[in-house]
Write a protein that holds these residues in place. Structure first.
Motif, short mmCIF file in Angstrom:
data_model
loop_
_atom_site.label_atom_id
_atom_site.label_comp_id
_atom_site.label_asym_id
_atom_site.label_seq_id
_atom_site.Cartn_x
_atom_site.Cartn_y
_atom_site.Cartn_z
N GLN A 377 0.81 -1.21 0.00
CA GLN A 377 0.00 0.00 0.00
C GLN A 377 0.85 1.27 0.00
OE1 GLN A 377 -1.18 2.56 2.34
NE2 GLN A 377 -2.72 3.17 0.85
N LEU A 378 2.15 1.11 0.21
CA LEU A 378 3.02 2.28 0.36
C LEU A 378 2.98 3.24 -0.82
CD1 LEU A 378 6.36 1.20 2.08
CD2 LEU A 378 4.94 3.16 2.64
N GLY A 379 2.97 2.70 -2.04
CA GLY A 379 3.01 3.55 -3.22
C GLY A 379 1.87 4.55 -3.27
N PHE A 380 0.70 4.17 -2.76
CA PHE A 380 -0.48 5.04 -2.81
C PHE A 380 -0.38 6.20 -1.82
CE2 PHE A 380 -1.89 0.98 -4.48
CZ PHE A 380 -2.56 1.37 -5.62
N ALA A 381 0.53 6.12 -0.87
CA ALA A 381 0.77 7.22 0.05
C ALA A 381 2.01 8.01 -0.34
CB ALA A 381 0.91 6.69 1.48
N VAL A 382 3.04 7.30 -0.80
CA VAL A 382 4.32 7.94 -1.10
C VAL A 382 4.24 8.82 -2.34
CG1 VAL A 382 6.71 7.51 -1.79
CG2 VAL A 382 5.69 6.15 0.04
N ILE A 383 3.64 8.32 -3.41
CA ILE A 383 3.59 9.08 -4.67
C ILE A 383 2.84 10.40 -4.51
CG2 ILE A 383 2.63 9.05 -7.02
CD1 ILE A 383 3.48 6.10 -7.16
N PRO A 384 1.62 10.42 -3.93
CA PRO A 384 0.97 11.72 -3.71
C PRO A 384 1.79 12.64 -2.81
CG PRO A 384 -0.62 9.94 -3.47
CD PRO A 384 0.73 9.30 -3.55
N LYS A 405 13.93 15.81 -4.45
CA LYS A 405 12.97 15.17 -5.36
C LYS A 405 13.57 13.92 -5.99
CE LYS A 405 11.61 18.89 -7.75
NZ LYS A 405 10.86 19.69 -8.75
N ILE A 406 14.82 14.01 -6.41
CA ILE A 406 15.48 12.86 -7.04
C ILE A 406 15.56 11.69 -6.05
CG2 ILE A 406 17.69 12.02 -7.94
CD1 ILE A 406 18.12 14.83 -9.14
N ALA A 407 15.97 12.00 -4.80
CA ALA A 407 16.07 10.95 -3.78
C ALA A 407 14.70 10.34 -3.48
CB ALA A 407 16.69 11.52 -2.51
N ALA A 408 13.67 11.19 -3.36
CA ALA A 408 12.33 10.71 -3.03
C ALA A 408 11.77 9.82 -4.13
CB ALA A 408 11.39 11.90 -2.78
N TRP A 409 11.92 10.26 -5.40
CA TRP A 409 11.41 9.44 -6.51
C TRP A 409 12.22 8.16 -6.67
CZ3 TRP A 409 6.78 9.84 -7.86
CH2 TRP A 409 6.12 11.06 -7.98
N PHE A 410 13.50 8.21 -6.35
CA PHE A 410 14.33 7.01 -6.42
C PHE A 410 13.83 5.96 -5.42
CE2 PHE A 410 18.07 4.66 -4.75
CZ PHE A 410 18.40 3.96 -5.90
N PHE A 411 13.56 6.42 -4.19
CA PHE A 411 13.05 5.49 -3.17
C PHE A 411 11.66 4.99 -3.54
CE2 PHE A 411 15.92 7.64 0.16
CZ PHE A 411 16.90 6.66 -0.02
N ALA A 412 10.83 5.87 -4.11
CA ALA A 412 9.48 5.47 -4.51
C ALA A 412 9.54 4.39 -5.58
CB ALA A 412 8.69 6.68 -5.00
N ILE A 413 10.45 4.56 -6.54
CA ILE A 413 10.62 3.56 -7.62
C ILE A 413 11.07 2.22 -7.03
CG2 ILE A 413 12.02 2.96 -9.62
CD1 ILE A 413 12.01 6.00 -10.32
N ILE A 414 11.99 2.26 -6.07
CA ILE A 414 12.45 1.02 -5.43
C ILE A 414 11.27 0.31 -4.76
CG2 ILE A 414 13.79 0.10 -3.48
CD1 ILE A 414 15.94 2.13 -4.10
N ILE A 415 10.47 1.05 -4.01
CA ILE A 415 9.33 0.46 -3.29
C ILE A 415 8.35 -0.16 -4.27
CG2 ILE A 415 7.29 1.03 -1.90
CD1 ILE A 415 9.04 3.16 -0.51
N VAL A 416 7.96 0.61 -5.30
CA VAL A 416 6.97 0.12 -6.27
C VAL A 416 7.52 -1.07 -7.05
CG1 VAL A 416 5.65 0.70 -8.33
CG2 VAL A 416 5.80 2.34 -6.46
N ALA A 417 8.80 -0.99 -7.47
CA ALA A 417 9.40 -2.07 -8.26
C ALA A 417 9.47 -3.36 -7.45
CB ALA A 417 10.80 -1.66 -8.73
N LEU A 418 9.89 -3.27 -6.19
CA LEU A 418 9.95 -4.46 -5.34
C LEU A 418 8.56 -5.06 -5.13
CD1 LEU A 418 12.52 -3.39 -2.58
CD2 LEU A 418 12.85 -5.11 -4.35
N ASN A 419 7.57 -4.19 -4.97
CA ASN A 419 6.20 -4.68 -4.77
C ASN A 419 5.65 -5.35 -6.03
OD1 ASN A 419 5.93 -3.93 -2.07
ND2 ASN A 419 5.31 -1.85 -2.61
#
Length: 628
Positions: A377-384, A405-419
């Motif tokens: 469920q993390l992506g639905f909170a992190v991306i917004p 922004k680069i660091a935040a989107w990098f971590f978001a991509i890691i979370i979504v990709a792993l999921n």
């Protein structure tokens, strides 16, 4: 006079003063919100994933814990920035960015995450009570319903008392593990090697995602963006900048303490089990038994005490997050105890079924599954969150910098990709189990997963397509209207609720101030006996007759003073009966005395004032009892 408060956690909004303070007093006034958030980073769900990681892979997954902590630090500080600068929590901003249906979907997903978190806390509390006192798991699960009373007590005492309670529990957990570290004597060099990233196989990936889900919990993002608003700050640019800085240190200290606890659990499992040949210890009960056989009674006792403290502290913050999410996404506010009870019941049901059908062995697997659900469920909170804090129009000079922004989107991509990888892996595993499972996967699970994936894509794309450049920046109560008619309102029919207490005189006096001698006064009293609830107006027992006589005395006294007054008796539930009298008699203003109930009485008798406010469409003046 009362109105609906649109602030996040309105009852404690701006209640902690930070202004006119200097030095350590200034710093201490900001400390607190991150500690409430940090308990979610060391709840029983973390224990299951950390125990599994330590027993199966030794110290090799400590780097995943460190990565999770770095991700959490960045995301929680984005929440701080959002809450302080815009005075809105994450759910409220989502409500004003996405369509109603999308908000409903986001609420459902966030609610599932809270239930998953609550499930972990229920299991942890039940296991802790079982280990410490021998209480059967089924009874331990049932007892967790009683924490509703604890929550009401803490909320009634104010935000600082709540924070103090949580911090004391964190201290208990941290101290317990500090002592255990001296008992197990871990391998320091191997621990240092564990901070070097290694490749993850399928089993390690599942646990790693569970660790991320257990550490970077989605409901904490909603919670933190709201809790920082409990501080009353200077709203100048400099004041906002200082508030962000102080909260940054609050967050850094609190989350590093949580990292210490999580690392201690993993190190404990590695030192006590992995290096002694116990490689499959994912069950908290098994860990307790092995600690007993290896180290005697002290270490396992501390283990159980810490588990109970972690579970109890997390359940309080989970309730606050549930309230924030419901009010933010749906604009729906219900009593905190009812909110707590509903969430707990939804979490208790799977716990009960697991105990009945799979026994205590199934609880450990359920714990890890709950943490994987949180991660999904993390992506639905992190991306917004990243979108909202990067919006220069609304965040101004406090918008995310390019490196952030680069660091935040990098971590978001890691979370979504792993999921995504985990979901595909699990779907393939389910489909390969049997033909019937394959049909379920192809026709039910896969379409649901695809739908959730499309929703996540929409959540990502919409803020970039619709910048709302021509719309005014949203403020909590809307744009101020032009004040062009401020003539006094003359009320003709005024209702006064009477309960034959010492507060009646103040209530009547305030009502007379509103209407003078031109208004008609309706003195309202509700008979709440069992007979009145069943037979209504037909009842005339001793209490009812006594109430009628007493109300007539009030009416006679007002008439002698030159006021137009009449008695109105209702029967049954107070809120319903008062609302009906207001409607039938076309009352245009209601004056009520606040009963002054404390926590337990509010739970037993209910809060009539709040119920009446939501049932009538006229102004309500609430008169608090005068302290003698």
């Amino acid at each position: 006079m009362t109105q609906h408060d649109s602030h996040s956690l309105g009852n404690v909004h701006n209640t902690v003063t930070t202004e006119n303070k200097t030095g350590w007093r200034k710093i201490m006034s900001f400390l607190g919100p991150a500690y409430l958030v940090s308990v979610g980073y060391m709840d029983p769900g973390n224990w299951a994933t950390d125990l599994a990681a330590g027993s199966q892979f030794g110290y090799k997954l400590i780097w995943v814990l460190l990565l999770s902590n770095l991700i959490a630090l960045l995301l929680q500080n984005l929440c701080v920035r959002l809450g302080i600068v815009r005075s809105l929590d994450l759910a409220q901003v989502s409500k004003h960015t996405y369509p109603r249906f999308v908000n409903f979907c986001l609420y459902v997903l966030a609610q599932i995450a809270i239930i998953a978190c609550d499930l972990a806390e229920i299991i942890g509390m039940a296991i802790g009570l079982n280990l410490l006192f021998g209480l059967p798991l089924i009874w331990g699960v049932s007892i967790t319903l009683l924490d509703t009373l604890l929550l009401l007590l803490l909320l009634n005492k104010g935000m600082r008392k709540l924070e103090g309670f949580i911090i004391s529990l964190i201290f208990v957990v941290g101290l317990a593990f500090l002592v255990q570290m001296f008992i197990v004597r871990p391998h320091v060099i191997d621990i240092a090697k564990g901070f070097i990233p290694t490749q993850l196989n399928n089993q390690a990936l599942y646990i790693a995602i569970g660790i991320i889900g257990a550490t970077v919990m989605p409901h904490n993002l909603y919670l933190h963006s709201s809790l920082v608003q409990t501080r009353k700050i200077d709203r100048s640019d400099e004041g906002i900048r200082k508030a962000i800085t102080y909260n940054f240190w609050d967050t850094t200290i609190a989350l590093n303490l949580a990292f210490f606890v999580n690392a201690a659990i993993l190190i404990l499992a590695a030192a006590a089990f992995y290096y002694r040949g116990y490689h499959e210890v994912a069950e908290i009960q098994d860990a307790h038994k092995l600690l007993t056989s290896i180290f005697g009674k002290l270490a396992p006792a501390l283990f159980a005490i810490a588990l109970i403290a972690a579970g109890q502290s997390s359940t309080v913050t989970g309730t606050l997050a549930g309230q924030i999410i419901m009010e933010g996404h749906l604009n729906l506010r219900i009593a905190p105890w009812l909110r707590r009870l509903l969430t707990r019941m939804l979490a208790i049901i799977p716990a009960f079924f697991t105990i009945l059908h799979a026994g205590s062995e199934g609880l450990g697997k359920l714990l890890i599954l709950s943490q994987v659900v949180l991660s999904l469920q993390l992506g639905f909170a992190v991306i917004p969150l990243i979108h909202f804090t990067s919006d220069k129009k609304r965040m101004g000079q406090f918008a995310n910098s390019m490196p952030m922004k680069i660091a935040a989107w990098f971590f978001a991509i890691i979370i979504v990709a792993l999921n995504v990888r985990l979901v595909i892996q699990e779907i393939n595993d389910w489909a390969g189990n049997s033909p019937s499972a394959a049909n379920l996967v192809h026709f039910v699970i896969t379409p649901i997963a695809a739908g959730i994936g499309l929703l996540l894509l929409y959540v990502f794309i919409r803020p970039m397509l619709y910048k709302h450049s021509n719309q005014p920046v949203y403020v909590p109560h809307g744009i101020a209207a032009t004040l062009d008619n401020l003539e006094a309102i003359q009320y003709k029919q005024i209702g006064i609720t009477i309960d034959f207490s010492k507060n009646d005189q103040d209530t009547i006096r305030h009502a007379l101030m509103q209407g003078g001698k031109e208004a008609d006064y309706n003195l309202i009293h509700i008979v709440e006996t069992a007979g009145a609830r069943y037979y209504g107006k037909q009842v005339m027992d001793n209490e009812t007759q006594s109430d009628v006589d007493n109300l007539d005395k009030y009416v006679d006294a007002l008439v002698k003073l030159g006021y137009n007054a009449r008695a109105k008796i209702g029967f049954g539930g107070p809120a319903t009966a008062i609302a009906q009298i207001v409607k039938d008699n076309k009352i245009d203003f209601v004056v009520m005395g606040s009963h002054g109930h404390k926590v337990l009485k509010d739970l037993i008798f209910g809060t009539t004032v709040n119920e009446v406010r939501h049932r009538v469409n006229v102004p309500v003046l609430i008169v608090k009892p005068q302290k003698k």
